[in-house]
Design a protein around this motif. Structure first.
Motif, PDB file in Angstrom:
ATOM      1  N   ILE A 194       1.059  -1.318  -0.086  1.00 14.04           N
ATOM      2  CA  ILE A 194       0.154   0.036  -0.371  1.00 14.04           C
ATOM      3  C   ILE A 194       0.743   1.602   0.078  1.00 14.04           C
ATOM      4  O   ILE A 194       0.886   1.717  -1.093  1.00 14.04           O
ATOM      5  N   PHE A 195       1.519   1.332   0.953  1.00 14.44           N
ATOM      6  CA  PHE A 195       2.286   2.823   1.099  1.00 14.44           C
ATOM      7  C   PHE A 195       3.635   2.894   0.485  1.00 14.44           C
ATOM      8  O   PHE A 195       3.761   3.799  -0.077  1.00 14.44           O
ATOM      9  N   ILE A 247       0.757   9.008   5.288  1.00 13.90           N
ATOM     10  CA  ILE A 247       1.543   8.885   3.737  1.00 13.90           C
ATOM     11  C   ILE A 247       1.356  10.084   2.837  1.00 13.90           C
ATOM     12  O   ILE A 247      -0.396   9.718   1.560  1.00 13.90           O
ATOM     13  N   PRO A 248       1.953  10.541   2.722  1.00 12.94           N
ATOM     14  CA  PRO A 248       1.689  11.474   0.850  1.00 12.94           C
ATOM     15  C   PRO A 248       1.614  10.099   0.184  1.00 12.94           C
ATOM     16  O   PRO A 248       2.446   9.340  -0.242  1.00 12.94           O
ATOM     17  N   LEU A 265     -19.493  20.334  11.875  1.00 16.91           N
ATOM     18  CA  LEU A 265     -18.220  19.133  10.807  1.00 16.91           C
ATOM     19  C   LEU A 265     -17.335  18.413  10.226  1.00 16.91           C
ATOM     20  O   LEU A 265     -16.711  17.774  10.672  1.00 16.91           O
ATOM     21  N   ASP A 266     -18.049  17.870   8.913  1.00 18.63           N
ATOM     22  CA  ASP A 266     -18.039  16.009   8.651  1.00 18.63           C
ATOM     23  C   ASP A 266     -16.475  16.289   7.352  1.00 18.63           C
ATOM     24  O   ASP A 266     -17.178  16.925   6.393  1.00 18.63           O
ATOM     25  N   LEU A 267     -15.576  16.158   7.610  1.00 17.75           N
ATOM     26  CA  LEU A 267     -13.942  15.843   7.384  1.00 17.75           C
ATOM     27  C   LEU A 267     -14.579  14.998   5.845  1.00 17.75           C
ATOM     28  O   LEU A 267     -13.841  15.570   4.676  1.00 17.75           O
ATOM     29  N   ARG A 268     -14.975  14.218   6.051  1.00 19.57           N
ATOM     30  CA  ARG A 268     -15.359  13.331   5.020  1.00 19.57           C
ATOM     31  C   ARG A 268     -14.237  12.736   3.922  1.00 19.57           C
ATOM     32  O   ARG A 268     -14.102  11.935   3.883  1.00 19.57           O
ATOM     33  N   THR A 269     -13.082  13.255   4.017  1.00 16.82           N
ATOM     34  CA  THR A 269     -12.170  12.937   3.648  1.00 16.82           C
ATOM     35  C   THR A 269     -10.677  13.445   4.331  1.00 16.82           C
ATOM     36  O   THR A 269     -10.879  14.449   4.570  1.00 16.82           O
ATOM     37  N   LEU A 270      -9.733  11.966   4.547  1.00 14.36           N
ATOM     38  CA  LEU A 270      -8.751  13.201   5.456  1.00 14.36           C
ATOM     39  C   LEU A 270      -7.655  13.466   4.921  1.00 14.36           C
ATOM     40  O   LEU A 270      -6.954  13.959   5.340  1.00 14.36           O
ATOM     41  N   SER A 271      -7.286  13.044   4.060  1.00 15.57           N
ATOM     42  CA  SER A 271      -6.816  13.067   2.407  1.00 15.57           C
ATOM     43  C   SER A 271      -6.678  13.293   1.445  1.00 15.57           C
ATOM     44  O   SER A 271      -7.182  11.757   0.669  1.00 15.57           O
ATOM     45  N   PRO A 272      -7.022  13.679   0.974  1.00 14.55           N
ATOM     46  CA  PRO A 272      -6.797  15.963   0.797  1.00 14.55           C
ATOM     47  C   PRO A 272      -7.932  16.275   1.881  1.00 14.55           C
ATOM     48  O   PRO A 272      -8.884  14.936   2.256  1.00 14.55           O
ATOM     49  N   LEU A 273      -7.016  17.154   3.074  1.00 14.69           N
ATOM     50  CA  LEU A 273      -7.633  17.361   3.807  1.00 14.69           C
ATOM     51  C   LEU A 273      -8.494  19.049   3.386  1.00 14.69           C
ATOM     52  O   LEU A 273      -7.423  20.471   2.573  1.00 14.69           O
TER      53      LEU A 273
END
Lengths: 370, 334
Positions: B104-105, B150-151, B243-251
């Motif tokens: 994965i990473f 992890i970018p 506030l629901d972030l929905r995605t952590l990356s992208p933030l």
């Protein structure tokens, strides 16, 4: 003298409305309110609007706090006369609350919307009111849907058979459209009227829908007895870049300033409202459909592509045109050089959406034009 | 538009994308179930029945039951993505990431960078997280902070059925590896979901409640806890935005700062372990970029720094609770 206790409940504006909240009170407890006077501002998922009192009386009690969502039909205030006993009011509120059951989710009002096939695509529409002598058909503008008529259709349906439809590419109608010319869109609305056996109708159109309605009336004066157009396209060259920007805007942050151009009162554009529009815009096929309609009917070289103004003189139907003085999408100058067969109305403190911002006045004009 | 569960909305998203694009395939342990046996050919449809019905419609070539080996599942999927397919790989419990993390990473997440931008990796990894199922410490972790770190990976964590479908479709169509987090206690949650396909772009947080006093910032299942609290404290005249972030990356940093600006008081609710989690990261972001907007210290509601307990009583105490959020709200308001 007014009755001692008149309950005021959360209104139902449009079929989708399930709950609403009070954003501000325009009157204080103890103030006298006339019938038809606005005294409270109510916010739904789609819009904020002022609520008119159904009766005359003194505002005895504000029952709900600001900004708390309550179901349609909930008690929001008590009107009455100055002699009403405080205990009586308390008891009434208590009884009301203990007997109140919010409408259940199963009562799907949206079942009232129906789909019919026109030219091989699905067209979603809503009929309210039947067995009246006159018919009204509402046609919304670019990027809108039949819910845009929520302050007009239900109100007028007590005396008219009313129909509103979602244009191709819009609302719950098909998104996979191949064409978007004014002729095509007019044919769809025309066929819609034929399939519903409508004759001698009043056509009410907004913006793009206004152009469609005018185009139909020019070709088919038998069908269209009267026309009411709100900020229609087709009467001049100028138009804001709203259409392009609306199609392009993918995020809440980009879309909000665009939607704000539609209204005089910018506070109407809440995050919830922007999200509702984004839900539509993010459906597969919508962007392409909007682009086709833009290219084939609306815009050419940053100006309006459609011009019908020179033909209005030949129009046989009765015609009223309404504009908001603060319209930022299509300038109100387009209403100023029209031939004498047009009845014109310009509303102060109103933008591109006069049928929402000045719904009461617009409804009166529609009634009069029939 | 109709009411659908979280499970149904993901199932529908996968089905509709598989119909639209023949390059979309599904692979994982028991994603159909019954491969190579005489019994029911769609016996499982995944451990939570999310992929039920796919094998009968699309066949075994596109709905692939794998051996119990996460490194093979993710390795195969990453390679398939690199060569043109759009695989949806089921990692089942995120707790199993350890055995396939290199793929994965350091592989999928780096292909675009290692091959000079010439390679794309349209891989979607579905995985379950979170406590509440009484499944003990090896099957209850959140672990999304590790992926967010992890970018090269995108991390998606929906809180409701509508978002789940739109974000899932976006994940399948995205050209980078996306890890899609599903809370195992949410599959039966219901909501209005359009029948049509639609997408929700990554990096746009969503305000699920509007308020002026306190901003509750959260992700995934705990968003619903925040919504519940926001509705309850209204009775005490406290208005909370959620506030629901929905995605952590992208933030979506802008929406976070907007929430701070509107309220001046922030509580971040995060079910993941408290060291180096999403709450600490957002807290750092706010103190760096919006310190002058703050009227009270930033509060974080997270579990304690321990493995998830097996005891139901302890697990309930371990997880963020409505009571805990309410107490924190009244603390920072006084």
């Amino acid at each position: 003298m007014a009755d001692s206790i008149i309950p005021i409940v959360m209104p139902k504006w449009g079929l989708a409305m399930k709950e609403g909240s009070v954003t501000s009170w325009l009157k204080n407890e103890g103030d006298k309110i006339n019938k038809g006077e606005t005294f409270v501002e109510i916010e739904t998922e789609k819009v904020v609007n002022e609520f008119e009192s159904p009766e005359e009386g003194i505002l005895l009690k504000k029952v709900i706090e600001n900004d708390i969502k309550v179901p349609v039909g909930s008690l929001i205030a008590i009107l009455g006369n100055e002699n009403t006993d405080t205990n009586e009011i308390e008891k009434f509120v208590e009884d009301f609350q203990s007997n109140f059951t919010p409408p259940s989710d199963d009562e799907e009002d949206s079942n009232l919307e129906k789909i019919i096939q026109i030219k091989n695509i699905d067209i979603n529409y809503l009929q309210l009111g039947e067995n009246n002598s006159k018919n009204i058909v509402f046609v919304h503008g670019f990027g809108g849907d039949l819910n845009n008529w929520m302050f007009n259709q239900e109100e007028l349906s007590s005396n008219f058979n009313t129909f509103s439809l979602d244009l191709p590419g819009h609302g719950k109608s098909s998104k996979n459209i191949e064409q978007g010319s004014l002729e095509y869109l007019s044919d769809i609305v025309n066929d819609f009227c034929n399939q519903n056996n409508l004759e001698k109708i009043c056509l009410v159109g907004h913006s793009l829908g206004g152009g469609i309605c005018l185009n139909i009336a020019l070709a088919n004066s038998e069908l269209v007895e009267s026309l009411v157009l709100v900020s229609p396209i087709g009467l001049g060259k100028e138009i804001d870049n709203y259409v392009e920007e609306f199609i392009k805007s993918e995020s809440r942050r980009d879309l909000k300033p665009q939607l704000e151009k539609l209204y005089f009162n910018k506070e109407l554009i809440t995050r919830d409202l922007v999200n509702e529009v984004l839900k539509f815009k993010r459906l597969d096929g919508v962007e392409k459909a909007l682009q086709i309609i833009k290219d084939e009917t609306l815009i050419e070289d940053n100006n309006q592509k459609t011009f019908l103004g020179d033909k209005i003189e030949t129009l046989k139907s009765k015609i009223s045109i309404i504009w908001g003085e603060n319209d930022e999408i299509i300038p109100n100058s387009h209403i100023k050089e029209l031939p004498s067969n047009v009845e014109t109305h310009i509303f102060k403190e109103s933008g591109h959406m006069s049928h929402i911002e000045k719904s009461k006045e617009v409804n009166e004009i529609i009634v009069k034009s029939n | 538009m109709s009411k659908k569960t979280f499970r149904e909305s993901i199932n529908e998203a996968i089905k509709q994308e598989m119909r639209r694009d023949e390059n979309v395939i599904v692979l994982g342990e028991d994603v159909a179930g019954g491969a190579g046996t005489k019994g029911d050919q769609d016996a499982w449809g995944g451990p939570m029945a999310v992929t039920k019905g796919l094998a009968p419609e699309f066949g075994r070539e596109r709905v692939i039951d794998t051996p119990i080996t996460e490194s093979a599942i993710i390795g195969t999927a990453a390679g398939a993505a690199l060569t043109g397919l759009r695989p949806i790989a089921d990692l089942m419990f995120v707790d199993f990431m350890g055995v396939c993390f290199d793929q994965i990473f350091n592989q999928a997440g780096k292909f675009r960078y290692m091959f000079g931008g010439k390679a794309v990796t349209p891989l979607t990894i579905r995985t379950m997280y979170g406590g509440g199922l009484r499944a003990a410490s090896q099957h209850s972790q959140c672990l999304y902070p590790i992926f967010t770190h992890i970018p090269g990976l995108k991390v998606v964590i929906p809180s409701n059925p509508y978002d789940a479908k739109g974000l899932f479709v976006q994940a399948v169509r995205d050209d980078d590896p996306v890890v899609f987090f599903e809370h195992k206690m949410m599959y039966d949650d219901e909501g209005e979901v359009p029948d049509e396909l639609y997408t929700i772009p990554f990096g746009e947080a969503n305000f699920t409640r509007e308020g002026k006093d306190v901003a509750l910032i959260s992700m995934g299942r705990t968003v619903n806890l925040c919504n519940q609290v926001a509705d309850e404290v209204k009775k005490d005249n406290i208005s909370c935005s959620v506030l629901d972030l929905r995605t952590l990356s992208p933030l979506d940093e802008d929406s976070i700062l907007e929430a701070v600006d509107e309220t001046g008081r922030v509580i971040i609710v995060d079910e993941s372990s408290p060291r180096c989690n999403v709450a600490t990261d957002i807290s750092a972001l706010i103190s760096d970029k919006a310190f002058s907007s703050l009227k009270a210290p930033i509060k974080m509601i997270t579990p304690p720094h321990t493995p998830v307990p097996f005891s139901p009583a302890l697990e309930d105490l371990y997880l963020p609770s409505a009571d805990n959020i309410k107490k924190t709200i009244s603390n920072i308001l006084n």
